[in-house]
Design a protein around this motif. Structure first.
Motif, PDB file in Angstrom:
ATOM      1  N   SER A 120       0.827  -1.203   0.000  1.00 17.19           N
ATOM      2  CA  SER A 120       0.000   0.000   0.000  1.00 17.19           C
ATOM      3  C   SER A 120       0.862   1.253   0.000  1.00 17.19           C
ATOM      4  CB  SER A 120      -0.928   0.016   1.222  1.00 17.19           C
ATOM      5  OG  SER A 120      -1.845  -1.054   1.175  1.00 17.19           O
ATOM      6  N   MET A 121       2.129   1.100   0.390  1.00 10.05           N
ATOM      7  CA  MET A 121       3.001   2.261   0.539  1.00 10.05           C
ATOM      8  C   MET A 121       4.267   2.175  -0.312  1.00 10.05           C
ATOM      9  SD  MET A 121       2.447   2.784   4.672  1.00 10.05           S
ATOM     10  CE  MET A 121       3.046   4.458   4.780  1.00 10.05           C
ATOM     11  N   LEU A 122       4.790   0.997  -0.506  1.00  7.10           N
ATOM     12  CA  LEU A 122       5.997   0.831  -1.315  1.00  7.10           C
ATOM     13  C   LEU A 122       5.649   0.545  -2.777  1.00  7.10           C
ATOM     14  CD1 LEU A 122       8.364  -1.296   0.974  1.00  7.10           C
ATOM     15  CD2 LEU A 122       7.920   1.161   0.988  1.00  7.10           C
ATOM     16  N   PHE A 123       6.571   0.875  -3.649  1.00 10.15           N
ATOM     17  CA  PHE A 123       6.453   0.621  -5.089  1.00 10.15           C
ATOM     18  C   PHE A 123       5.245   1.322  -5.714  1.00 10.15           C
ATOM     19  CE2 PHE A 123       8.505  -3.080  -3.083  1.00 10.15           C
ATOM     20  CZ  PHE A 123       9.780  -2.946  -3.652  1.00 10.15           C
ATOM     21  N   GLY A 124       4.927   2.500  -5.174  1.00  7.45           N
ATOM     22  CA  GLY A 124       3.825   3.285  -5.730  1.00  7.45           C
ATOM     23  C   GLY A 124       4.099   3.821  -7.117  1.00  7.45           C
ATOM     24  N   GLU A 125       5.301   3.587  -7.616  1.00  7.76           N
ATOM     25  CA  GLU A 125       5.650   4.009  -8.976  1.00  7.76           C
ATOM     26  C   GLU A 125       4.928   3.185 -10.030  1.00  7.76           C
ATOM     27  OE1 GLU A 125       8.873   4.635  -6.020  1.00  7.76           O
ATOM     28  OE2 GLU A 125       7.889   2.825  -6.740  1.00  7.76           O
ATOM     29  N   ALA A 183      15.476   2.875  -4.969  1.00 13.13           N
ATOM     30  CA  ALA A 183      16.636   3.704  -4.652  1.00 13.13           C
ATOM     31  C   ALA A 183      16.798   3.895  -3.154  1.00 13.13           C
ATOM     32  CB  ALA A 183      16.509   5.055  -5.346  1.00 13.13           C
ATOM     33  N   GLY A 184      15.732   3.690  -2.399  1.00 14.85           N
ATOM     34  CA  GLY A 184      15.800   3.887  -0.956  1.00 14.85           C
ATOM     35  C   GLY A 184      15.936   2.620  -0.149  1.00 14.85           C
ATOM     36  N   LEU A 185      16.239   1.487  -0.808  1.00 14.87           N
ATOM     37  CA  LEU A 185      16.298   0.204  -0.108  1.00 14.87           C
ATOM     38  C   LEU A 185      17.693  -0.182   0.367  1.00 14.87           C
ATOM     39  CD1 LEU A 185      13.817  -1.995  -2.209  1.00 14.87           C
ATOM     40  CD2 LEU A 185      13.511  -1.182   0.132  1.00 14.87           C
ATOM     41  N   GLU A 195      12.036   6.014   4.981  1.00 11.77           N
ATOM     42  CA  GLU A 195      12.802   4.787   5.178  1.00 11.77           C
ATOM     43  C   GLU A 195      13.342   4.702   6.607  1.00 11.77           C
ATOM     44  OE1 GLU A 195      12.952   5.591   0.769  1.00 11.77           O
ATOM     45  OE2 GLU A 195      12.975   6.771   2.605  1.00 11.77           O
ATOM     46  N   PRO A 196      13.417   3.481   7.152  1.00 12.21           N
ATOM     47  CA  PRO A 196      13.928   3.327   8.529  1.00 12.21           C
ATOM     48  C   PRO A 196      15.452   3.374   8.571  1.00 12.21           C
ATOM     49  CG  PRO A 196      13.290   1.198   7.647  1.00 12.21           C
ATOM     50  CD  PRO A 196      12.899   2.219   6.601  1.00 12.21           C
ATOM     51  N   SER A 197      16.021   4.374   7.933  1.00 14.60           N
ATOM     52  CA  SER A 197      17.472   4.526   7.892  1.00 14.60           C
ATOM     53  C   SER A 197      17.892   5.921   8.335  1.00 14.60           C
ATOM     54  CB  SER A 197      17.991   4.275   6.466  1.00 14.60           C
ATOM     55  OG  SER A 197      17.316   5.093   5.526  1.00 14.60           O
ATOM     56  N   LYS A 239       9.386  -8.758  -5.075  1.00 16.11           N
ATOM     57  CA  LYS A 239      10.239  -9.942  -5.200  1.00 16.11           C
ATOM     58  C   LYS A 239      11.589  -9.579  -5.802  1.00 16.11           C
ATOM     59  CE  LYS A 239      11.051 -14.366  -4.951  1.00 16.11           C
ATOM     60  NZ  LYS A 239      11.101 -15.092  -3.660  1.00 16.11           N
ATOM     61  N   ALA A 240      11.583  -8.761  -6.838  1.00 20.84           N
ATOM     62  CA  ALA A 240      12.833  -8.371  -7.491  1.00 20.84           C
ATOM     63  C   ALA A 240      13.722  -7.559  -6.550  1.00 20.84           C
ATOM     64  CB  ALA A 240      12.535  -7.560  -8.751  1.00 20.84           C
ATOM     65  N   SER A 241      13.135  -6.947  -5.556  1.00 22.78           N
ATOM     66  CA  SER A 241      13.897  -6.146  -4.606  1.00 22.78           C
ATOM     67  C   SER A 241      14.351  -6.952  -3.391  1.00 22.78           C
ATOM     68  CB  SER A 241      13.055  -4.951  -4.143  1.00 22.78           C
ATOM     69  OG  SER A 241      12.729  -4.117  -5.242  1.00 22.78           O
ATOM     70  N   GLY A 242      14.046  -8.242  -3.377  1.00 20.81           N
ATOM     71  CA  GLY A 242      14.547  -9.110  -2.317  1.00 20.81           C
ATOM     72  C   GLY A 242      13.592  -9.436  -1.201  1.00 20.81           C
ATOM     73  N   PHE A 243      12.359  -8.992  -1.292  1.00 24.40           N
ATOM     74  CA  PHE A 243      11.374  -9.329  -0.271  1.00 24.40           C
ATOM     75  C   PHE A 243      10.811 -10.729  -0.523  1.00 24.40           C
ATOM     76  CE2 PHE A 243      11.207  -4.651  -0.226  1.00 24.40           C
ATOM     77  CZ  PHE A 243      11.319  -4.406   1.131  1.00 24.40           C
ATOM     78  N   GLU A 244      10.480 -11.419   0.548  1.00 21.99           N
ATOM     79  CA  GLU A 244       9.874 -12.749   0.422  1.00 21.99           C
ATOM     80  C   GLU A 244       8.431 -12.769   0.890  1.00 21.99           C
ATOM     81  OE1 GLU A 244      12.303 -15.781   2.109  1.00 21.99           O
ATOM     82  OE2 GLU A 244      13.986 -15.362   0.767  1.00 21.99           O
ATOM     83  N   GLY A 245       7.975 -11.649   1.416  1.00 23.09           N
ATOM     84  CA  GLY A 245       6.596 -11.538   1.852  1.00 23.09           C
ATOM     85  C   GLY A 245       6.062 -10.151   1.571  1.00 23.09           C
TER      86      GLY A 245
END
Length: 262
Positions: free
Chosen positions: A9-14, A249-251, A213-215, A25-31
């Motif tokens: 709902s918040m990420l990949f809004g592009e 870019a923010g991952l 981002e949590p960074s 998935k392409a960004s490395g998430f499994e869920g």
């Protein structure tokens, strides 16, 4: 082992919503998690999960009339029948999507209603929902939400949620600890985690105060992730934040975060 889930709902809004699964998935998430699935068919969503080989980690019960400011109906007097139907619908989606966690939004106590009455309705509805979800092998989550984001929200502090869980004593009722909300309302996150972790069924993260981002921001998430790695928690961490830049870019923070749990 702790894993990270992208909140779609918040990420990949592009990209359009149904394209966000493959981006995650392409960004490395499994869920993945998201707010609400109900604008899409179960079949559509299942296809996207299967194509990307992702786990559906979490979504919310129907919130009522979101456009009119409703933020859940579990604590709204006179809406008990509607709430029961919402439980049925959410469990139907959860079964089809293989989702084992559902967030029950408490809601904002309506003007003119006593807080005590709203809590009584809330407890009764949660007890009903826990019984229905237990039969389906689903864990229900309750989440304290900061009152800056949702003024008047019934559940806003971690201790409140803990008391609800203790009172109902249902094995499939857990705490959804969103560290963004917890920091705004209470701070002292390390102590909160240590005291509450046995109640926690899901964790969410975001930078504070701007929900990026949590960074960055006022919380050192490297410290938080180290604390979680030493705790008894072995569930998912939901990434529920608004990207400051294009999502991919923010991952950069994610690889460093994973190192704490390897």
């Amino acid at each position: 082992m702790i894993q990270f889930a992208a909140n779609l709902s918040m990420l990949f809004g592009e990209v359009p919503f149904l394209n966000r699964f493959k981006e995650a998935k392409a960004s490395g998430f499994e869920g993945v998690e998201f707010l609400f699935p109900y604008d899409y068919s179960k079949v559509q969503l299942r296809e996207k999960l299967d194509e990307a080989q992702l786990t559906q980690v979490l979504f919310n019960l129907p919130p009522g009339n979101w456009e009119k400011g409703e933020r859940g109906i579990a604590a709204l007097p006179g809406r008990e029948s509607e709430f029961q139907h919402s439980v049925e619908l959410a469990l139907e989606y959860a079964e089809y999507l293989g989702c084992k966690r559902l967030h029950v939004m408490a809601g904002v106590c309506p003007e003119g209603e006593q807080i005590e009455q709203c809590f009584e309705v809330y407890l009764g509805n949660l007890a009903y929902a826990c019984g229905q979800a237990n039969s389906a092998g689903v864990t229900l989550l309750i989440e304290p939400i900061n009152t800056r984001a949702f003024p008047g929200y019934l559940l806003s502090h971690q201790a409140q949620a803990r008391k609800v869980i203790d009172h109902l004593a249902q094995p499939n009722l857990k705490l959804q600890m969103d560290l963004y909300h917890a920091q705004i309302m209470e701070g002292d996150l390390t102590t909160l985690i240590r005291h509450q972790i046995d109640y926690v069924g899901h964790i969410q993260v975001a930078g504070i105060p701007d929900r990026f981002e949590p960074s960055g921001g006022e919380v050192d998430y490297n410290w938080i992730f180290s604390e979680l790695s030493q705790s008894s928690y072995d569930g998912w961490i939901g990434c529920e934040y608004n990207p400051k830049v294009e999502t991919k870019a923010g991952l950069g923070w994610l690889e460093s975060a994973r190192n704490h749990f390897s």
